[in-house]
Design a protein around this motif. Structure first.
Motif, PDB file in Angstrom:
ATOM      1  N   MET A   1      -1.949   3.997  -6.642  1.00  0.00           N
ATOM      2  CA  MET A   1      -1.146   5.042  -7.293  1.00  0.00           C
ATOM      3  C   MET A   1      -2.018   5.922  -8.190  1.00  0.00           C
ATOM      4  O   MET A   1      -1.982   7.145  -8.108  1.00  0.00           O
ATOM      5  CB  MET A   1      -0.060   4.392  -8.142  1.00  0.00           C
ATOM      6  N   LEU A   2      -2.809   5.233  -9.029  1.00  0.00           N
ATOM      7  CA  LEU A   2      -3.628   5.996  -9.976  1.00  0.00           C
ATOM      8  C   LEU A   2      -4.632   6.869  -9.236  1.00  0.00           C
ATOM      9  O   LEU A   2      -4.895   8.008  -9.605  1.00  0.00           O
ATOM     10  CB  LEU A   2      -4.356   5.038 -10.915  1.00  0.00           C
TER      11      LEU A   2
ATOM     12  N   ALA B   1       2.663   9.181  -4.166  1.00  0.00           N
ATOM     13  CA  ALA B   1       2.295   8.295  -5.259  1.00  0.00           C
ATOM     14  C   ALA B   1       3.539   7.697  -5.900  1.00  0.00           C
ATOM     15  O   ALA B   1       3.590   6.507  -6.193  1.00  0.00           O
ATOM     16  CB  ALA B   1       1.490   9.056  -6.307  1.00  0.00           C
ATOM     17  N   PHE B   2       4.583   8.550  -6.073  1.00  0.00           N
ATOM     18  CA  PHE B   2       5.827   8.022  -6.639  1.00  0.00           C
ATOM     19  C   PHE B   2       6.431   6.977  -5.707  1.00  0.00           C
ATOM     20  O   PHE B   2       7.074   6.034  -6.159  1.00  0.00           O
ATOM     21  CB  PHE B   2       6.834   9.155  -6.852  1.00  0.00           C
ATOM     22  N   ALA B   3       6.238   7.190  -4.426  1.00  0.00           N
ATOM     23  CA  ALA B   3       6.910   6.332  -3.454  1.00  0.00           C
ATOM     24  C   ALA B   3       6.170   5.022  -3.202  1.00  0.00           C
ATOM     25  O   ALA B   3       6.704   4.150  -2.535  1.00  0.00           O
ATOM     26  CB  ALA B   3       7.090   7.094  -2.147  1.00  0.00           C
TER      27      ALA B   3
ATOM     28  N   GLU C   1      -1.614  -2.043  -5.843  1.00  0.00           N
ATOM     29  CA  GLU C   1      -0.603  -0.996  -5.845  1.00  0.00           C
ATOM     30  C   GLU C   1      -0.926   0.028  -6.945  1.00  0.00           C
ATOM     31  O   GLU C   1      -0.910   1.228  -6.716  1.00  0.00           O
ATOM     32  CB  GLU C   1       0.715  -1.668  -6.146  1.00  0.00           C
ATOM     33  N   LYS C   2      -1.260  -0.498  -8.121  1.00  0.00           N
ATOM     34  CA  LYS C   2      -1.527   0.403  -9.236  1.00  0.00           C
ATOM     35  C   LYS C   2      -2.791   1.195  -9.004  1.00  0.00           C
ATOM     36  O   LYS C   2      -2.874   2.383  -9.294  1.00  0.00           O
ATOM     37  CB  LYS C   2      -1.623  -0.395 -10.531  1.00  0.00           C
TER      38      LYS C   2
ATOM     39  N   ILE D   1      -0.251  19.730  -3.596  1.00  0.00           N
ATOM     40  CA  ILE D   1      -0.017  18.973  -4.820  1.00  0.00           C
ATOM     41  C   ILE D   1       1.176  18.046  -4.658  1.00  0.00           C
ATOM     42  O   ILE D   1       1.140  16.887  -5.049  1.00  0.00           O
ATOM     43  CB  ILE D   1       0.245  19.936  -5.999  1.00  0.00           C
ATOM     44  N   VAL D   2       2.234  18.587  -4.046  1.00  0.00           N
ATOM     45  CA  VAL D   2       3.502  17.881  -4.090  1.00  0.00           C
ATOM     46  C   VAL D   2       3.511  16.661  -3.171  1.00  0.00           C
ATOM     47  O   VAL D   2       4.027  15.601  -3.541  1.00  0.00           O
ATOM     48  CB  VAL D   2       4.638  18.848  -3.715  1.00  0.00           C
TER      49      VAL D   2
ATOM     50  N   PRO E   1       5.564   2.311  -4.914  1.00  0.00           N
ATOM     51  CA  PRO E   1       6.268   1.049  -5.174  1.00  0.00           C
ATOM     52  C   PRO E   1       7.313   0.746  -4.109  1.00  0.00           C
ATOM     53  O   PRO E   1       7.482  -0.396  -3.722  1.00  0.00           O
ATOM     54  CB  PRO E   1       6.925   1.291  -6.530  1.00  0.00           C
ATOM     55  N   LEU E   2       7.984   1.804  -3.608  1.00  0.00           N
ATOM     56  CA  LEU E   2       8.994   1.581  -2.578  1.00  0.00           C
ATOM     57  C   LEU E   2       8.350   1.066  -1.298  1.00  0.00           C
ATOM     58  O   LEU E   2       8.820   0.143  -0.658  1.00  0.00           O
ATOM     59  CB  LEU E   2       9.761   2.870  -2.300  1.00  0.00           C
TER      60      LEU E   2
ATOM     61  N   ILE F   1       1.713   3.154 -15.890  1.00  0.00           N
ATOM     62  CA  ILE F   1       0.965   2.327 -14.924  1.00  0.00           C
ATOM     63  C   ILE F   1      -0.341   1.872 -15.534  1.00  0.00           C
ATOM     64  O   ILE F   1      -0.744   0.721 -15.387  1.00  0.00           O
ATOM     65  CB  ILE F   1       0.589   3.100 -13.649  1.00  0.00           C
TER      66      ILE F   1
ATOM     67  N   PHE G   1       7.637  -2.495  -1.426  1.00  0.00           N
ATOM     68  CA  PHE G   1       8.704  -3.442  -1.126  1.00  0.00           C
ATOM     69  C   PHE G   1       8.731  -3.751   0.352  1.00  0.00           C
ATOM     70  O   PHE G   1       9.049  -4.860   0.754  1.00  0.00           O
ATOM     71  CB  PHE G   1      10.063  -2.863  -1.557  1.00  0.00           C
TER      72      PHE G   1
ATOM     73  N   ILE H   1      10.987  15.520  -6.602  1.00  0.00           N
ATOM     74  CA  ILE H   1      10.160  16.192  -5.605  1.00  0.00           C
ATOM     75  C   ILE H   1      10.974  16.636  -4.405  1.00  0.00           C
ATOM     76  O   ILE H   1      10.795  17.740  -3.884  1.00  0.00           O
ATOM     77  CB  ILE H   1       9.014  15.262  -5.204  1.00  0.00           C
TER      78      ILE H   1
ATOM     79  N   LEU I   1      -2.921   9.870  -7.933  1.00  0.00           N
ATOM     80  CA  LEU I   1      -2.536  10.792  -8.997  1.00  0.00           C
ATOM     81  C   LEU I   1      -3.756  11.505  -9.568  1.00  0.00           C
ATOM     82  O   LEU I   1      -3.697  12.693  -9.878  1.00  0.00           O
ATOM     83  CB  LEU I   1      -1.785  10.037 -10.092  1.00  0.00           C
TER      84      LEU I   1
ATOM     85  N   LEU J   1       1.713  13.750  -4.623  1.00  0.00           N
ATOM     86  CA  LEU J   1       2.445  13.312  -5.806  1.00  0.00           C
ATOM     87  C   LEU J   1       3.657  12.485  -5.384  1.00  0.00           C
ATOM     88  O   LEU J   1       3.910  11.390  -5.907  1.00  0.00           O
ATOM     89  CB  LEU J   1       2.882  14.541  -6.609  1.00  0.00           C
ATOM     90  N   GLY J   2       4.395  13.004  -4.402  1.00  0.00           N
ATOM     91  CA  GLY J   2       5.566  12.283  -3.902  1.00  0.00           C
ATOM     92  C   GLY J   2       5.178  10.927  -3.339  1.00  0.00           C
ATOM     93  O   GLY J   2       5.826   9.911  -3.612  1.00  0.00           O
TER      94      GLY J   2
END
Lengths: 489, 228, 618
Positions: free
Chosen positions: A109-110, A15-17, A105-106, A8-9, A19-20, B75, A23, B168, A113, A12-13
């Motif tokens: 991510m979605l 997905a959070f990352a 990007e979105k 899971i983690v 956007p980074l 989002i 860049f 996390i 998730l 998830l991580g």
């Protein structure tokens, strides 16, 4: 030993990352879901031999259940995790070139998730945590259904959202009542105490929870959002919604009924509900002219079959139901992926516009045909052993009623065959109007399709690959005492 | 006719819920785990605020999920709104000087208040969620009062991602060092009621505060963009 | 040589042919012929062997078994020989068509699946091969496009219905006996109650009846046979539908056993008697519908249904002579109906797809080999002495008369009269009569088409004059079922109630021919008249306007048409229409208004709570 929590983690991580990563380079973003699910697949496969011996209970934060949240990675959880990882990985590869418009990007991510939520639902051992992950799954699917941004997409996303929200509120009320009654949220702990309360006061939360989860699981009459949503989402998302999301919803329903409430009196009702779902789904699919709607209704039919099998509640039947679930995931994902590029090339979702595709896109059409044959349950594809097991389970009940019901199920199969064969004919044996130049799907589209095809054929010929896991998964569902013991100790 | 049917159906459901509620004694603390949290919460987590100890420690995994839901909602809203075509620009009336100056004056104070609520989540009522919302309200004020000023989208995204990642990573460090449990409280619990107490709880709450604040700001940003 | 190796060659060969086709069409065609001939040789080598062996355990713990015995061998040899002849015939038939790779793949795949069916020793592999055969047949029937699409759909839907019935049957047997091994089931089926056996038989016979097109399950067959590519029609009619026959034999004689079968029900309501009546009806009605057809392949298709009736009648009647007759008739039908479809295919090939009997004619001199093939073929079909059809029909008639079944005997004989009528129509309207102008320059069939026609024609005569060759095998099969042994000689059957001796017939007909030849010699002075001049009594006839083959049998047509509408097919079409309406009705549940949808959800919850509160059902 790897911890199941990583399943899971890590996504998830990532997905959070995203956007980074965006860049650093915009191009790297679309490879992240692939990396995430490749990792998940590896972890889940590593876990299989261990969980077959005994389920792994993970305490989040180190608190003993029922005081903290715990994950239960039993055969069921790991089986579903593998399934999610496989479908997620392949569809992510497909999306590399398929997703061209909008904010990629979105999308990615979605997408990540959504599947993280699905993994969370199947692994968690806490009912409120299940609700949270369920919401992650649902909300990201609302957003993804609307992803194309056309009228149909937004309209069906809003319909989906409204029905999903009604369902979520029922679910939440149900969970709240349970918490009020028993003062605990841990599923094993709830299961332990469920008999201490009066039947009627337990019944209401059960109905509310089943309804809330049943909306995502597409059980009739709660499934009206499905045809709209599945047909107006991008095909890669339709594949996931049909192949993973509703299966996970179904998992949740089954888990709640079998493990928490352990009621056998409602099974007969569910058997009929399954049959009804099956027949209505197949009949609606039969009268469709839009290929994605047809596939969406066919998913309803398949879900009905799985519900029917699960509700028979013998170890054979549950094994068959889980097997059918796996074969539906493989088959229906494949179908949506194949259809995605066909629609892309022909510019329309009407079945009549797919005529002559056998010539324009021979490999994609082949993939579609194999997927369709597998869903109908023809040997030597994976749909056959699963249907075989379900029929066997129904006949093993040795009751005239079940023999009659299995007759209805197979009648559904006949209708199913009729509409799938009609499409296969249209692909190969009707002259298309418009250009007939060969214009095959790109390699990144064909690779996942043919991995699905390979899986369908290999498991179809050698079902033993799955049966061990499925058998122990079925016994995890059926032996709630063992489940309680393994969590509470 | 339709509304009568709906009314009947809803009252049946209400009756059902009432029957079920009937069995739950009112006003009697009955829940076993509630008692446990009250009895053992402080010593196990080191947080003076028991609510926080539940939210960020006992049920921290839920919190992670809830943060994610908020993230998805933000989002999703962005994705849906981004696809809509922009309408023609409306004339924006500039705010009056009093409003402008007042907003600029209040803006840092609100931010400070939001930060305070987030950081003291383990001590006083409040926490990352509430703090984040307060922070976002500062930006909302700025959008309303100081027309034309915008936050940088890159900045929002970076903070949002970093907030999630910190959450996390803290969890994963816990998995690595703290006795093999994800999100375990591996730092020393410190002295009760002091700022540097309760182990990882303040760190997580700050991360949540940043994340929630930036997400809501992003949502406001999207909506403002849409209305323009 | 092992059976799994044989099947591996059959299945692998079909896939490999497809791959080769992507490289070169020559390579593909030679390989296809090679594979099909290899299979013939391998199966010939299996003659007289009895093997039973499990080869695969991967499927849900059920062993898959392959076996061979006399019964399997007879079917396997028929499949492989007719299959290879049809492949050879296809060489020129399919040459310039598109998607030839696909055609060969499916043709060989179907052959492989049929071999799998007859060689399987357990019901699971039987079912698996059966399904593979069903879907690949569907794909090949649809190959011709146009009207073939509807034909293919009709076929696959009926076939799926049958398969589903069979699936229930197979699994029910598994849950009852705990095994799917055919010989083990056969050993334990004596213990089962009659009711159970009856229900199993009904399930399986639905599947077999649909495949074998016995009334009332025949309605897929005419259009499917007519629309399929002709070389495949010959397999379809000659062999594929006989998989149903194989199933009937397997269940009646191997699994249930003769005694049990004869004692299911009694009197007019006995299972056996009903099956016989169905067989008789299947002879009567379709035969006369065949007379009415104007499409050569449709005519042959209806004829196929009629002939299948003889086979079922023979097998279901259950005496040693009738069973021998039934099985022999299956074998003969494969030969002569295969031949006739190939002949029509050859004509169709040269006339660019014309098979309308009203617009053909006079091709006798243009396509002599095809004519001879057709002549011998219809002789066999009618059952003239010295052709193989005579012997098998003789065996069936003889039983029916000796066992005092007047209705069945009458049906069988009456069916033969109809057979004569349509056979004559077929050969006359294609080969005799006036040659239409547009076919003046028509060419002979290519050699690859002539060869299968010659081989099959020869086979008809060979088995007609020396029926003992196949009857030896068939007798052995009968004995293995526990039937009385027949005293078979090379020349026929010796029996107290009337022996068959083809050598006498042969001599008699030979003498007859010599006499006729002398008369012919004596009348040599007669003037030879051109083919077309003789039916206008020498008067000049306008070209292309005078064509008396149009509306052949018109009076008969008017007389019997009202009675011979295909009510069953009409019923099925109505049923399909109803289903469609029902489906679009059900679809309206999903109205598109989200308010309704939410109402469904609320209704569901409220209803459940209401029921529970009111009645405490759960």
């Amino acid at each position: 030993m790897v911890s199941p929590v990583l399943l899971i983690v890590v996504p998830l991580g990532l997905a959070f990352a995203i956007p980074l990563f965006g860049f650093i380079s915009k191009r790297i973003v679309k490879y992240i879901p692939i990396a995430a699910f490749a990792f998940n697949l590896a972890v889940a496969l590593l876990l299989i031999p261990e969980v077959l011996k005994h389920p792994i209970v993970v305490r989040i934060g180190g608190f003993p259940p029922p005081f903290g949240i715990n994950l239960v990675a039993g055969p069921v959880g790991v089986l579903f995790s593998v399934l999610i990882a496989v479908a997620g990985l392949l569809v992510a590869i497909y999306a590399l070139t398929y997703i061209k418009e909008g904010s990629k990007e979105k999308y990615h991510m979605l997408y990540l998730l959504l599947l993280t939520g699905a993994t969370g639902v199947v692994l968690t051992g806490d009912i409120f945590n299940l609700f949270v992950f369920f919401e992650i799954l649902c909300i990201s699917s609302y957003a993804l259904v609307a992803y194309i941004g056309d009228r149909a997409g937004i309209e069906s996303a809003i319909k989906y959202l409204i029905q999903g929200a009604v369902g979520s509120s029922f679910l939440l009320i149900g969970i709240g009542l349970l918490y009020g009654l028993f003062g605990t949220l841990n599923m094993a702990d709830l299961a332990q105490h469920i008999e201490s309360a009066s039947p009627i006061s337990v019944f209401v939360p059960m109905v509310l929870i089943i309804t809330g989860l049943g909306i995502e699981a597409a059980i009739f009459p709660l499934n009206a959002w499905l045809p709209d949503a599945h047909s107006s989402a991008p095909s890669s998302i339709s594949a996931i919604l049909s192949g993973i999301a509703i299966e996970v919803g179904l998992y949740a329903v089954v888990r709640v009924i079998f493990t928490i409430f352990g009621v056998s009196s409602i099974f007969m009702f569910l058997v009929f509900l399954g049959i009804l779902t099956l027949l209505i789904g197949e009949m609606c699919a039969f009268s469709q002219k839009n290929i994605k709607r047809m596939l969406a209704y066919s998913s309803i039919g398949q879900i009905g079959l799985i519900v029917f099998a699960m509700a028979m509640a013998t170890s054979l039947a549950v094994t068959g139901g889980l097997f059918q679930l796996v074969s539906h995931t493989l088959g229906k994902s494949l179908l949506f992926l194949a259809v995605g590029y066909m629609i892309y090339r022909s510019g329309s979702m009407e079945i009549s516009s797919l005529e002559g595709m056998g010539k324009r896109m021979p490999l994609t059409s082949l993939a579609f045909t194999i997927g369709a044959f597998s869903i109908v349950g023809l040997p030597p594809f994976v749909g056959f052993p699963s249907k075989f097991l379900i029929v066997q389970a129904a006949l093993a009940k040795e009751a005239v009623l079940f023999t009659g019901l299995i007759g209805l199920v197979l009648l559904g199969t006949v209708i199913e065959g009729a509409y799938f064969f009609r499409v296969v004919q249209a692909l190969y044996f009707k002259k298309g109007n418009g250009d007939s130049e060969r214009n095959e799907a790109p390699v990144t589209g064909l690779i996942p399709m043919f991995i699905f095809v390979t899986l369908i054929i290999v498991i179809g010929i050698y079902p033993k690959l799955l049966t061990d896991v499925l058998n122990s998964a079925a016994s995890e569902f059926l032996n709630r005492i063992d489940y309680i013991r393994s969590v509470i100790g | 006719m339709k509304s009568i049917i709906s009314l009947i159906l809803l009252s049946v459901i209400a009756l059902g819920i009432a029957i079920s509620l009937d069995k739950i004694p009112f006003g009697v603390p009955k829940t076993k785990i509630g008692d446990y949290y009250i009895d053992k919460g402080r010593e196990e987590t080191g947080a003076a605020n028991i609510v926080t100890s539940v939210v960020v420690n006992y049920r921290c995994f839920d919190t992670l999920g809830e943060v994610t839901i908020l993230f998805i909602a933000a989002i999703g809203l962005g994705a849906v709104l981004a696809t809509r075509r922009k309408k023609e620009k409306r004339e924006i009336e500039p705010a009056s000087l009093v409003l402008y100056a007042g907003c600029r004056f209040l803006f840092p104070l609100i931010l400070l208040f939001g930060a305070y609520i987030s950081i003291h989540g383990h001590l006083t009522p409040g926490g990352g969620f509430q703090g984040g919302v307060v922070v976002a309200s500062a930006f909302l004020l700025a959008y309303l009062g100081c027309r034309g000023r915008r936050v940088s989208e890159t900045g929002i995204k970076t903070v949002e991602s970093l907030g999630g990642l910190v959450f996390i990573v803290v969890g994963l460090v816990g998995l690595a060092v703290g006795g093999h449990y994800f999100l375990s409280n591996f730092l020393s619990k410190g002295e009760l009621n002091s700022l540097f107490s309760a182990g990882v709880i303040p760190i997580i709450y700050i991360a949540i505060g940043l994340k929630v604040g930036s997400e809501l700001t992003g949502v406001i940003d999207h909506l403002v963009e849409e209305s323009e | 040589m092992s059976l799994e190796f044989l099947l591996a060659i059959a299945f692998g060969g079909s896939l490999f042919t497809y791959v080769l086709g992507k490289i070169s069409s020559k390579l593909r065609e030679s390989f296809a012929v090679l594979i099909s001939l290899t299979l013939v040789v391998m199966i010939v080598c299996l003659y007289g062997k009895t093997i039973e062996k499990s080869f695969y355990f991967g499927f849900l713990g059920l062993p898959l078994i392959l076996r061979t015995n006399m019964l399997s061998w007879l079917f396997a040899i028929a499949i492989s020989v007719l299959g290879s002849l049809s492949v050879i015939f296809s060489l020129s038939y399919i040459k310039n068509r598109e998607r030839a790779d696909f055609y060969y793949l499916m043709l060989l795949l179907i052959n492989a699946a049929m071999l799998g069916i007859v060689l399987s020793g357990d019901l699971l592999s039987f079912f698996i091969f059966w399904e593979i055969m069903s879907w690949s047949t569907f794909l090949l029937i649809s190959y011709n496009r146009g009207a073939a699409l509807a034909a293919g759909m009709k076929y696959i839907i009926m076939s799926t219905v049958g398969s589903m019935a069979m699936l229930i049957g197979v699994i029910s047997i598994y849950t009852t006996y705990g095994t799917l091994n055919i010989s083990e089931i056969a050993a334990s089926s004596n213990l089962a109650s009659s009711g159970y056996i009856l229900s199993i038989l009904i399930l399986f016979f639905t599947a077999f009846g649909i495949k074998n097109a016995i009334l009332p399950f025949h309605s897929w067959l005419p259009s499917a046979h007519a629309e399929a590519p002709s070389p495949f029609s010959s397999i379809l009619s000659g062999i594929l539908i006989k998989m149903g026959t194989y199933g009937f034999i397997l269940f009646i004689y191997v699994i249930v056993g003769l005694n049990k079968f004869l004692n299911l029900g009694h009197g007019v309501l006995s299972f056996r008697y009903i099956l016989c009546i169905l067989g008789a009806l299947t002879i009567l009605i379709p035969t006369f519908i065949a007379v009415l057809q104007d499409d050569a392949k449709k005519l042959l298709a209806w004829s196929t249904i009629g002939q299948a009736g003889y086979i079922i009648l023979g097998i279901a009647f259950g005496t040693s002579v009738s069973v021998a007759g039934g099985i022999f008739h299956f074998f003969n039908h494969a030969v002569f109906k295969g031949l006739l479809f190939l002949v029509v295919g050859a004509v169709e090939y040269r006339t660019n797809g014309i098979r309308d009997l009203n617009s053909l004619g006079g091709l006798i001199k243009k396509m002599p080999i095809a004519f001879i093939g057709a002549l011998i073929g219809i002789c066999g079909l009618i059952g003239l002495p010295l052709t193989n059809g005579f012997v098998s029909k003789w065996l069936i008639y003889k039983t029916l008369i000796l066992e005092q079944s007047p209705f069945l005997a009458f049906a069988a004989l009456f069916g033969t009269w109809g057979t004569i009528l349509y056979s004559y129509k077929l050969i006359h309207n294609i080969f005799l009569g006036q040659l239409p102008e547009k076919y003046r320059d028509i060419q002979k069939s290519p050699f690859s088409m002539q060869l299968p026609i010659i081989v099959l024609s020869f086979a008809i005569l060979l088995f007609g004059i020396l029926p003992g060759i196949p009857l030896k095998v068939i007798n052995a099969i009968g004995v293995s079922f526990g039937l009385e042994s027949l005293s078979v000689t090379l020349w026929g059957i010796a029996s107290e109630t009337g022996a068959l001796n083809t050598i006498n017939l042969f001599v008699a007909i030979l003498v007859g021919c010599i006499v006729v030849a002398f008369i012919f010699k004596a009348g040599q002075k007669a003037i030879s008249v051109g083919q077309e001049d003789n039916y206008a009594a020498g008067a000049a006839i306008p070209k292309d306007k005078y064509h008396y083959t149009v509306d052949f049998y018109n009076p008969l047509y008017r007389m019997i048409t009202p009675y011979l509408k295909d009510f069953i097919d009409a019923f099925y079409m109505k049923l399909a229409g109803w289903t469609q309406n029902l489906c679009s009705g059900v679809r309206r549940i999903y109205t598109g208004y989200v308010g309704h949808y939410v109402m469904y959800i609320v209704l569901f919850v409220a209803l459940l709570i209401f029921i529970q509160v009111k009645w405490s059902l759960w």
